[in-house]
Design an enzyme around this catalytic site. Structure first.
Site, PDB file in Angstrom:
ATOM      1  N   ASP A 484     -46.973  69.140  32.095  1.00  0.00           N
ATOM      2  CA  ASP A 484     -48.105  69.037  33.292  1.00  0.00           C
ATOM      3  C   ASP A 484     -48.915  67.593  33.301  1.00  0.00           C
ATOM      4  OD1 ASP A 484     -47.438  71.737  32.995  1.00  0.00           O
ATOM      5  OD2 ASP A 484     -49.379  72.259  32.127  1.00  0.00           O
ATOM      6  N   GLU A 563     -45.369  76.165  38.021  1.00  0.00           N
ATOM      7  CA  GLU A 563     -46.151  77.176  38.345  1.00  0.00           C
ATOM      8  C   GLU A 563     -47.097  76.970  39.351  1.00  0.00           C
ATOM      9  OE1 GLU A 563     -48.382  79.694  35.589  1.00  0.00           O
ATOM     10  OE2 GLU A 563     -49.357  77.775  34.746  1.00  0.00           O
ATOM     11  N   GLU A 567     -51.257  71.950  42.701  1.00  0.00           N
ATOM     12  CA  GLU A 567     -51.595  70.890  42.062  1.00  0.00           C
ATOM     13  C   GLU A 567     -50.399  69.886  41.803  1.00  0.00           C
ATOM     14  OE1 GLU A 567     -54.515  72.595  38.594  1.00  0.00           O
ATOM     15  OE2 GLU A 567     -52.437  73.236  38.440  1.00  0.00           O
TER      16      GLU A 567
END
Length: 737
Positions: A484, A563, A567
């Protein structure tokens, strides 16, 4: 040998790319080539070392952490590398098979569930572990090894060798794995080739040679599929294959420098395979430029040997095809989770897009005819919200033990400062907000946060120290293990862009003072050049898949995944804006190009309107893919299964880039089919997210919600402000009085 070829070609191409090319902006100009400065302590050895890589490879390479082949150096090393459209893995003795197994599954083999009769279904996946054909050798057994070399964004070199204690040195099978290539290629050195099958070989037939020096065989399997096997045999050697058993095909003797290429035969493919057999790719690299508002990025494949066609046969994803002007061969093959792939005769994949140059800091919408409506009443409400939120304790909300949550909070306050400066034009309010935000950001820019960032010399990246200091690989969402990063750092980069935009307008020098820190974060997630020896090229964003991969150094049977499409594009938007405020034209154009590619790819694979023909028809009713893996799509999240979570994580944060990616048509379908009955019942921050997203389709209803006297601050998640939600909804036409 192969590393020398790669190095020489890199040097030549770097020289060529340095030559003047009219007035075009180079999309991939390096940001820097110097080491990160002393504020980042150094981790010499990451807690999770890459398996199968020598110390020399580790020290001289910038190892990708979020791309298709990381399973080959993690954990058991037996999980697949998703070499679209195939999957390959190291078979270490399954049914006596030792080597590199190859599988391709069709749409008819997908498993839908948990109720396969539902529409939409919750998930689908492709069965794994079906070895149709494997590259092996008579000398391979439990003592064999697999090593990896030349790890880059698009390719890795696999070398398999038998036990040296039994067979000595000098025997190997070299397999360059390059994303998108039509054949899987293996080169045998002093080995006796063997090809195994878990499915089973029903027959093996030698066919007419398509080219001098190339032998062709077709293996028919018991599942009805057929696989072409081509062998490019050097002069002076003989080569023949025979079916040894239902599970094994073997060559008559050891060979040297024999190139074998394998591909699954699909309708219309065999004559094209004949024409393209012989040439293979060993590396790929992306180049690009922007001229005005048009951006072009080209994935260029480097090749060896020759064939009749003169080009490679490449498999292209649906979002590639729109830009390709020639080379289509007229047949396709099923991919794993991104629709069909189409065969092209070409050495390049060209992506050409109209760049979103007009999307900057101010509210923006793709709804035709809408414009800002900052009525006196709207400005009054926005001013009241801003005064209240600027009075909050910035440090208490941002000095957190998570780069992710800290970034969300910093970005929230950044947008409040932007509204105070650019929409309210209130100098006192702007100065107060900006000074507080600079102070909070400085804690991170000086790397004095609770879990400081470290520079990792193994994978060449900026990582959170949380995983090291706590001993948990999942601390801060796995950030120490490269999970991430684009989500986390995207918020910080966007915050910096907003601070820099305001500060520069006020005559400050904040951008110059903080440029190195922000650029270092960008080098970690979106380094544009392999000339930078301290970070891998484009760690997060895949120029092949058209979106980023969030999963880092975690073994996964279904491959990499993501997912949160929102972002993802937020990080590209942040890169674009920071390029703008820091005066880096290449970075600004590259961020815009990433957004343009994401828009096309995400609306093909992740954001599904009613006319989507790429994802399965019994899945598109979900509207978002949920977690999109390389091998699976699952309409869920890692943190819960409520519909507002699944849909909302593809919305946040709402910015001017949101309407560029999420069309009014899509947002309207999603709202009317899934969310209109849910949103009014919610009482937490997800309610605000859903209604802010509604502004992309129905700004008046969105503005009415946020301007209502019944609005509760419970409807704001920690990364959202009433100031920005009001300003955005009004800024795209929502205020009427």
């Amino acid at each position: 040998m192969w590393s020398v070829v790669l190095t020489l070609t890199l040097l030549l191409e770097r020289f060529a790319s340095a030559l003047p090319v009219s007035t075009a902006v180079d999309l991939f100009q390096e940001i820097a080539t110097t080491a990160p400065d002393h504020r980042f302590p150094i981790i010499v050895d990451h807690p999770l070392q890459p398996l199968g890589m020598s110390k020399s490879v580790i020290s001289t390479s910038t190892i990708p952490t979020n791309n298709f082949y990381t399973n080959l150096f993690l954990g058991s090393r037996q999980q697949p590398a998703y070499l679209y459209p195939y999957s390959v893995w190291w078979s270490q003795g399954t049914n006596s098979d030792y080597g590199l197994a190859i599988s391709h599954t069709t749409a008819s083999q997908r498993v839908f569930g948990p109720n396969p009769s539902a529409n939409p279904v919750e998930y689908y996946y492709n069965p794994v572990g079906i070895c149709s054909v494997s590259f092996s050798a008579a000398e391979f057994d439990a003592g064999m090894t697999m090593s990896l070399g030349s790890p880059t964004a698009f390719a890795v070199n696999v070398t398999m060798a038998p036990s040296t204690s039994k067979y000595g040195h000098g025997r190997s099978l070299y397999i360059p794995l390059v994303q998108g290539t039509g054949f899987i290629t293996g080169i045998y050195f002093n080995l006796r080739p063997r090809f195994n099958s878990l499915v089973g070989f029903q027959s093996l037939t030698e066919k007419t040679s398509p080219r001098n020096g190339i032998k062709k065989y077709v293996a028919k399997l018991y599942d009805g599929t057929s696989w072409a096997i081509y062998a490019n045999v050097p002069n002076g050697q003989t080569f023949s294959l025979s079916r040894q058993s239902s599970s094994s095909i073997i060559a008559s003797k050891d060979v040297y420098n024999v190139i074998v290429q394998i591909a699954k035969i699909v309708d219309g493919s065999e004559s094209a395979y004949d024409a393209h057999a012989g040439k293979y790719a060993y590396h790929a690299r992306v180049y690009g430029s922007a001229v005005g508002s048009v951006g072009t990025a080209t994935i260029n494949y480097w090749t060896l040997q020759a064939n009749n066609a003169g080009n490679l046969l490449l498999w292209l994803l649906p979002h590639h095809v729109a830009s390709m002007k020639k080379g289509a061969l007229g047949f396709s093959i099923d991919s794993l989770s991104r629709g069909k792939m189409y065969a092209f005769s070409t050495n390049q994949i060209v992506l050409q897009e109209e760049l979103p140059t007009g999307i900057q800091f101010e509210p923006w919408t793709s709804i035709p005819g809408q414009k800002a409506t900052y009525t006196s009443n709207a400005l009054k409400l926005i001013t009241s919200a801003a005064a209240s939120e600027i009075a909050e304790d910035f440090n208490a909300q941002t000095n957190l033990n998570s780069m992710y949550y800290a970034g969300k909070a910093l970005d929230k306050f950044a947008m409040i400062c932007y509204v105070a400066h650019s929409i309210l034009k209130n100098a006192v309010m702007t100065a107060n907000c900006l000074n507080k935000l600079k102070q909070s950001f400085a804690l991170f820019a000086n790397n004095k946060e609770i879990y400081p960032l470290y520079y990792d010399k193994t994978y060449k990246g900026i990582v959170s120290s949380a995983g090291i200091l706590t001993g948990s690989s999942m601390a801060d969402f796995g950030a120490t293990y490269y999970n991430d990063h684009h989500f986390h750092y995207g918020y910080h980069i966007h915050t910096a862009a907003v601070i820099g935009y305001i500060d520069t307008a006020l005559g400050g020098t904040w951008v110059k003072e903080n440029k190195e820190y922000v650029n270092t974060l960008i080098r970690d997630v979106a380094n544009p050049s392999d000339a930078d020896p301290y970070f891998p090229f484009s760690r997060s964003f895949s120029w092949f898949h058209g979106h980023s991969m969030a999963k880092g150094l975690f073994e996964s049977a279904d491959g990499k995944d993501e997912e949160s499409s929102s972002e993802d594009y937020h990080h590209a938007y942040a890169v674009k804006l920071w390029g703008q405020v820091s005066g880096d034209q290449s970075m600004e154009a590259r961020g815009a190009m990433m957004l343009a590619v994401m828009r096309r790819a995400m609306n093909a694979y992740m954001l599904m309107n009613n006319t989507n023909t790429i994802q399965p028809q019994n899945f598109i009713g979900n509207k978002v893919s949920g977690i999109l893996f390389e091998n699976k799509a699952d309409h869920t999240t890692y943190f819960g299964t409520d519909i507002q979570y699944i849909q909302g994580v593809h919305m946040l944060p709402i910015t001017p880039a949101s309407s560029y990616i999420r069309s009014p048509t899509f947002v309207g379908e999603e709202w009317n089919s899934l969310l209109s009955g849910v949103a009014p019942t919610l009482t937490d921050g997800w309610k605000g997210i859903l209604y802010a997203n509604l502004a992309l389709y129905n700004p008046k209803s969105s503005y009415a919600f946020f301007s209502s006297s019944k609005f509760s601050r419970n409807y704001l998640d920690p990364g959202a402000s009433l100031t920005w939600y009001l300003a955005y909804a009004a800024g795209v036409g929502g205020a009427t009085s």
